[in-house]
Design an enzyme around this catalytic site. Structure first.
Site, PDB file in Angstrom:
ATOM      1  N   LYS A   1       0.835  -1.212   0.000  1.00 14.47           N
ATOM      2  CA  LYS A   1       0.000   0.000   0.000  1.00 14.47           C
ATOM      3  C   LYS A   1       0.863   1.253   0.000  1.00 14.47           C
ATOM      4  O   LYS A   1       0.652   2.177  -0.778  1.00 14.47           O
ATOM      5  CB  LYS A   1      -0.937  -0.004   1.208  1.00 14.47           C
ATOM      6  CG  LYS A   1      -1.854   1.224   1.260  1.00 14.47           C
ATOM      7  CD  LYS A   1      -2.712   1.244   2.512  1.00 14.47           C
ATOM      8  CE  LYS A   1      -3.848   0.269   2.417  1.00 14.47           C
ATOM      9  NZ  LYS A   1      -4.829   0.430   3.527  1.00 14.47           N
TER      10      LYS A   1
ATOM     11  N   GLU B   1      10.371  -5.680   3.542  1.00 13.91           N
ATOM     12  CA  GLU B   1      10.530  -6.990   2.922  1.00 13.91           C
ATOM     13  C   GLU B   1      10.123  -6.947   1.451  1.00 13.91           C
ATOM     14  O   GLU B   1      10.818  -7.483   0.572  1.00 13.91           O
ATOM     15  CB  GLU B   1       9.667  -8.030   3.656  1.00 13.91           C
ATOM     16  CG  GLU B   1      10.063  -8.266   5.105  1.00 13.91           C
ATOM     17  CD  GLU B   1       9.266  -7.394   6.066  1.00 13.91           C
ATOM     18  OE1 GLU B   1       9.148  -7.773   7.241  1.00 13.91           O
ATOM     19  OE2 GLU B   1       8.774  -6.316   5.649  1.00 13.91           O
TER      20      GLU B   1
ATOM     21  N   GLY C   1      -5.116  -4.673   5.579  1.00 11.45           N
ATOM     22  CA  GLY C   1      -4.325  -5.624   4.799  1.00 11.45           C
ATOM     23  C   GLY C   1      -4.859  -7.033   4.822  1.00 11.45           C
ATOM     24  O   GLY C   1      -4.946  -7.703   3.786  1.00 11.45           O
ATOM     25  N   ARG C   2      -5.246  -7.519   5.993  1.00  8.69           N
ATOM     26  CA  ARG C   2      -5.691  -8.903   6.097  1.00  8.69           C
ATOM     27  C   ARG C   2      -7.124  -9.095   5.602  1.00  8.69           C
ATOM     28  O   ARG C   2      -7.631 -10.211   5.587  1.00  8.69           O
ATOM     29  CB  ARG C   2      -5.535  -9.409   7.528  1.00  8.69           C
ATOM     30  CG  ARG C   2      -6.238  -8.575   8.587  1.00  8.69           C
ATOM     31  CD  ARG C   2      -5.765  -8.973   9.992  1.00  8.69           C
ATOM     32  NE  ARG C   2      -6.295  -8.107  11.019  1.00  8.69           N
ATOM     33  CZ  ARG C   2      -5.770  -6.938  11.382  1.00  8.69           C
ATOM     34  NH1 ARG C   2      -4.691  -6.479  10.746  1.00  8.69           N
ATOM     35  NH2 ARG C   2      -6.290  -6.228  12.361  1.00  8.69           N
TER      36      ARG C   2
ATOM     37  N   GLU D   1      -3.917 -11.539  14.129  1.00  8.99           N
ATOM     38  CA  GLU D   1      -3.559 -10.136  13.996  1.00  8.99           C
ATOM     39  C   GLU D   1      -4.740  -9.240  14.357  1.00  8.99           C
ATOM     40  O   GLU D   1      -4.555  -8.107  14.789  1.00  8.99           O
ATOM     41  CB  GLU D   1      -3.083  -9.838  12.569  1.00  8.99           C
ATOM     42  CG  GLU D   1      -2.307  -8.535  12.440  1.00  8.99           C
ATOM     43  CD  GLU D   1      -1.591  -8.394  11.111  1.00  8.99           C
ATOM     44  OE1 GLU D   1      -0.403  -8.775  11.018  1.00  8.99           O
ATOM     45  OE2 GLU D   1      -2.222  -7.921  10.144  1.00  8.99           O
TER      46      GLU D   1
ATOM     47  N   HIS E   1      -2.070 -37.844  10.387  1.00  4.30           N
ATOM     48  CA  HIS E   1      -0.828 -38.579  10.598  1.00  4.30           C
ATOM     49  C   HIS E   1       0.249 -37.684  11.192  1.00  4.30           C
ATOM     50  O   HIS E   1       1.445 -38.035  11.154  1.00  4.30           O
ATOM     51  CB  HIS E   1      -0.354 -39.185   9.275  1.00  4.30           C
ATOM     52  CG  HIS E   1      -1.297 -40.225   8.754  1.00  4.30           C
ATOM     53  ND1 HIS E   1      -1.139 -41.566   9.010  1.00  4.30           N
ATOM     54  CD2 HIS E   1      -2.440 -40.111   8.026  1.00  4.30           C
ATOM     55  CE1 HIS E   1      -2.125 -42.242   8.441  1.00  4.30           C
ATOM     56  NE2 HIS E   1      -2.929 -41.380   7.831  1.00  4.30           N
TER      57      HIS E   1
ATOM     58  N   LYS F   1       9.239  -3.993  13.670  1.00  2.00           N
ATOM     59  CA  LYS F   1       9.719  -3.289  12.480  1.00  2.00           C
ATOM     60  C   LYS F   1      10.635  -2.129  12.872  1.00  2.00           C
ATOM     61  O   LYS F   1      11.684  -1.905  12.262  1.00  2.00           O
ATOM     62  CB  LYS F   1       8.539  -2.753  11.677  1.00  2.00           C
ATOM     63  CG  LYS F   1       7.663  -3.806  11.018  1.00  2.00           C
ATOM     64  CD  LYS F   1       6.552  -3.129  10.230  1.00  2.00           C
ATOM     65  CE  LYS F   1       5.646  -4.126   9.551  1.00  2.00           C
ATOM     66  NZ  LYS F   1       4.558  -3.453   8.801  1.00  2.00           N
TER      67      LYS F   1
END
Length: 541
Positions: free
Chosen positions: A208, A214, A269-270, A355, A386, A506
């Site tokens: 954004k 990153e 964002g999410r 979050e 399993h 951050k």
């Protein structure tokens, strides 16, 4: 906002008393005394069947939980969200991701202005671009059509499109390959690029602000890789597009602002999958299928907004989570999709839930005295069986779980799907009812082995079934969890739409980064452990 702390309300106290009364009642007893239990505790919503009968609840439990929701003002808060009020108060923002999938285009007002024209304008821009890529009309710098799409993002700009692209792979354009890069570990970007032809590769950089460390680090590496082959800076606009709101930064990177896809500060964002963040999904499955995905979201948005609480799937999911989290002290919740296509859904919901509701302060700024968001985890069935189901069946922790399945497969090979679904139904039955000592004796199990083979059962599960995994169904599934998260945030009296805890790490990383240079000579001013770790790192360079 509640007038008194949650645990001091009469509704909470009533639930606490009720918990003490029924906590030792078993699911075997509950089903044994009520032949209609499955019908009573199943909600059908179009092509979704939500069976929550295998929970340690009675009709009284659900009535008390609904009273708690009403006391927390859930119906009012739902209207505030859909009405564009700035319910993300710590950031001063509205929360209108539901407008992104308002396929009927009914007006959605923010500060008196309808946001829907801008939403559909962006959808049309996405449509035009995606059709160029899918048809081969979008050409790279050397004239080759695109064959590889590399999405560069992190958090919601990675987990959402990655999950949905995988979930809907059956509907994808198979001559296009999709890669998702998020980790700043250079192994992620370098392995993704291994063997790709730069002339056939398109990068979608999703940030954004276009400042995310990153994402921009990976984007710069991708740009360097591209120019190492195509040489000219003029190649960049042919191979990079951006999902961002920072036109200046996008332009400085070399991307044509005409190929910048924006979104709005009222999209977290999410919760951004249905915005331009979903561009790789639209490229993969096409515009019509993407609109079907949005329509699925919209169906559940309307269901959540208008259905009464007793028939409201996301609200019931949220209330059940509160019941186990706060009264049974269950700290985790497992998401177990019996579909390999949904293998990334648990990771997606980890962010969406943790979050959002991983908060320890209520909306008045006071520390809470109760558990809030659970730890979300899971794996696609039958792989999980399993790996960790042993703990679900015989471990010391109570872990409520959601099982997700489909009546019909998208692809059919022999009896694979029938075996898959047999395992889903068997697991929920086994978790609910277990196997008693009497059963084991009847089966001839030696008495010395009975303690080891005993399964107590009484482990709660929800089962979510649909006819088939389609874009529409996927939209409904995701929206169910989004609104479940919202329900719990309201009851816990926390702000679900900020994420200030993410910011601290951050900030510290930016401070530490220059200190990792072996030539850095100033004193380190961290704690003793961090100082030593930095010195160790520098000594090995």
């Amino acid at each position: 906002m509640p007038e008194k702390p949650l645990t001091a309300t009469k509704e909470w106290k009533a639930l606490a008393r009720h918990y003490r009364e029924i906590k030792d009642i078993t699911l075997k007893e509950l089903f044994g005394t009520d032949r209609d239990r499955a019908e009573k505790f199943t909600i059908d919503e179009g092509d979704i069947c939500f069976d929550y009968s295998k929970n340690r609840i009675t009709e009284v439990t659900m009535q008390l939980l609904r009273e708690l929701a009403a006391a927390a003002g859930l119906p009012h808060e739902i209207e505030r969200m859909f009405g564009g009020e700035r319910i993300n108060e710590t950031e001063g923002r509205a929360v209108l991701h539901t407008a992104l999938r308002n396929v009927k285009r009914t007006p959605v007002l923010l500060d008196g202005s309808d946001v829907m024209p801008s939403v559909f304008s962006m959808l049309e821009k996405m449509r035009s671009f995606s059709e160029k890529v899918r048809s081969g009309r979008w050409r790279g710098y050397t004239g080759k059509p695109v064959k590889n799409i590399v999405n560069i993002g992190i958090g919601g700009s990675d987990l959402g499109p990655c999950m949905a692209t995988e979930a809907l792979r059956y509907y994808s354009k198979r001559d296009l390959s999709f890669y998702f890069v998020s980790n700043v570990d250079d192994a992620h970007i370098l392995e993704a690029l291994q063997g790709l032809d730069p002339g056939e590769t398109l990068f979608i950089v999703e940030s954004k602000t276009f400042t995310t460390q990153e994402t921009l680090t990976n984007a710069e590496t991708a740009k360097k890789w591209l120019l190492g082959s195509l040489i000219s800076e003029q190649a960049v606009p042919f191979h990079f597009v951006a999902v961002s709101t920072n036109e200046d930064a996008v332009t400085r990177f070399g991307i044509d602002p005409e190929n910048m896809f924006g979104f709005w500060d009222w999209v977290g964002g999410r919760y951004s999958l249905t915005s331009a963040i979903g561009l790789p999904v639209m490229i993969s499955i096409g515009y019509e299928a993407f609109m079907s995905l949005l329509a699925g979201f919209n169906d559940i948005d309307n269901h959540f907004r208008h259905a009464p609480l007793e028939k409201n799937i996301p609200a019931v999911m949220g209330l059940l989570g509160v019941w186990y989290n706060n009264f049974f002290n269950a700290e985790t919740h497992a998401i177990l999709p019996y579909s390999q296509y949904l293998c990334r859904l648990p990771a997606y919901l980890e962010q969406a839930d943790m979050e959002s509701n991983g908060k320890g302060v209520d909306r008045s700024g006071a520390r809470v005295s109760y558990q809030t968001g659970p730890i979300i985890w899971g794996e696609a069935g039958t792989n999980g069986q399993h790996a960790f189901y042993q703990l679900l069946h015989q471990g010391t922790k109570l872990i409520p779980a959601d099982f997700i399945g489909f009546a019909r497969p998208l692809r059919s090979a022999g009896d694979h799907h029938r075996k898959l679904m047999a395992n889903l139904f068997a697991q929920t039955e086994a978790l609910a009812f277990g196997k008693s000592a009497t059963d084991l004796i009847t089966e001839g199990v030696p008495r010395r082995l009975i303690p080891y083979r005993l399964c107590a059962g009484n482990r709660p599960t929800n089962t979510i079934m649909a006819e088939q995994l389609t874009p529409h169904t996927l939209g409904k599934l995701i929206a169910m969890y989004e609104h479940k998260i919202f329900t719990q945030g309201i009851i816990w009296d926390i702000y679900s739409f900020d994420q200030w805890g993410v910011e601290l790490g951050k900030e510290l990383a930016k401070k530490i980064l220059p200190e990792l240079d072996p030539l850095f000579s100033a004193d380190l001013k961290h704690d003793g452990s961090t100082n030593n770790l930095i010195r160790y790192y520098r000594s090995k360079q």
